[in-house]
Scaffold this active site. Sequence first.
Site, PDB file in Angstrom:
ATOM      1  CG  HIS A 128      40.253 -38.717  35.780  1.00 30.05           C
ATOM      2  ND1 HIS A 128      40.246 -39.269  37.051  1.00 30.05           N
ATOM      3  CD2 HIS A 128      39.165 -37.899  35.725  1.00 30.05           C
ATOM      4  CE1 HIS A 128      39.214 -38.797  37.728  1.00 30.05           C
ATOM      5  NE2 HIS A 128      38.536 -37.964  36.943  1.00 30.05           N
ATOM      6  CB  CYS A 129      36.760 -41.776  32.062  1.00 25.19           C
ATOM      7  SG  CYS A 129      35.230 -41.624  31.103  1.00 25.19           S
ATOM      8  N   PRO A 130      35.993 -38.397  32.626  1.00 26.67           N
ATOM      9  CG  PRO A 130      35.520 -36.647  31.162  1.00 26.67           C
ATOM     10  CD  PRO A 130      36.478 -37.772  31.395  1.00 26.67           C
ATOM     11  CG  ASN A 133      33.812 -37.828  39.179  1.00 29.67           C
ATOM     12  OD1 ASN A 133      34.849 -37.222  38.891  1.00 29.67           O
ATOM     13  ND2 ASN A 133      33.151 -37.605  40.301  1.00 29.67           N
ATOM     14  CG  ASN A 134      37.204 -43.870  39.633  1.00 30.79           C
ATOM     15  OD1 ASN A 134      38.386 -43.578  39.814  1.00 30.79           O
ATOM     16  ND2 ASN A 134      36.552 -44.722  40.413  1.00 30.79           N
TER      17      ASN A 134
END
Length: 418
Positions: A128-130, A133-134
């Site tokens: 999950h990549c901040p 945001n997905n």
Amino acid sequence: MNFLTALVTFENLHEVRRLCHWGPVIALTVIAVCSSMAILDSIIWYWPLDTTGGSFNFIMLINWSVLILYNYFNAMFVGPGYIPLGWKPEKEEDTKYLQFCRMCQGYKAPRSHHCRKCNRCVMKMDHHCPWINNCCGHQNHAYFTSFLLLAPLGCSHAAFIFIMTMYTQLYERISFGWSTVKIDMSAVRRFQPIMPFSVPAFAATLFALGLALGTTIAVGMLFFIQMKVILRNKTSIEAWIEEKAKDRIQYYQTGEEFIFPYDLGRRWENFKQVFTWSGSPEGNGIQWPIHAKCHQHTLTIEQLKQKADKRVRSQIQYRVVEDYNGACCPLSKGLNTFFRTPCTEEPRIGLHKGETILATRGTKWWMYGDKVLDDEQTKAGVRLRGWFPRRCVEKCHYDTAVTSAMTSETSSEEKKVK
């Protein structure tokens, strides 16, 4: 454009909310600052309408900005692809090889994992990549990796423009003592800049140069990490599962040979599983091409074995001795706990004296684990897990009968999946 299609579809309008997060805000701010300053400085340094070189430089700069934003928004709004809620395999007997997700009330397909942030089981989840945001997964892996490639290239070009602008504007104003450094500026000096290069402009250019160089280094490293796993047809999570499989086999001396099932043997074949001319990845996110010596559930069986082994080797019971309110950086728990809080978006859990925690991992000052709940909460699928200060708990001494029960339970689960 795929991301525009996702935006204009009425039922997907809620995806726009992904922009309201610190990750996209920072990422888009960096892109906006570097792009706008590079455009302004390129006008000052190398007027695009005066020479062929200036025109080419300006067109390439616009090109980088468009491509970076295109892949960034596709990675964000196209999304990784999700396993349908309540999903189960076509063959009923295959359910014994799969993990059941209580949150999605369905089975986890091969290569899928449940994301606590997205609250869905994600196809071929990498992480999950901040910043978007997905999740990065099956459908947006190529867009995400393309963004990781284009961002350093665009920032390198912008950094070059910043350096040349400062050099040309300060060359005749300040003596640096660079008597041997001579650059032919005859072509770029044919046009006098329409904007003065003042002290604020110099400060803004210097700031943008720092952003561009930092982005080039940081994002460039992420690109090489992603390409390393893509060329082996793995995800970051699967690389960790493979490492744990080798540790488990070595620990128990089982003599097994674990072969990663999705590595097709050739880097080009692995590369084509993610990058295609159509822009859509190979496969449907549930069934995958596999190694000749493996089958569709080779990895999921290994995950079940690791899950059973984790109950014996990893989960240690702790009793709560200090209350904790779930704060990210609790100053009341000591300076080391405050300054060495885990740099992760994983949640913190509040604690009350007398509660029991099953810890699975930790650092010197923090621990991560599941709170032991009552039967009603467990049946309802409630699960509370997260980080908490190590000083708030103390290790419980296992009863021999409890340990034996856990060992026998693990053995029976391993036999079930064999």
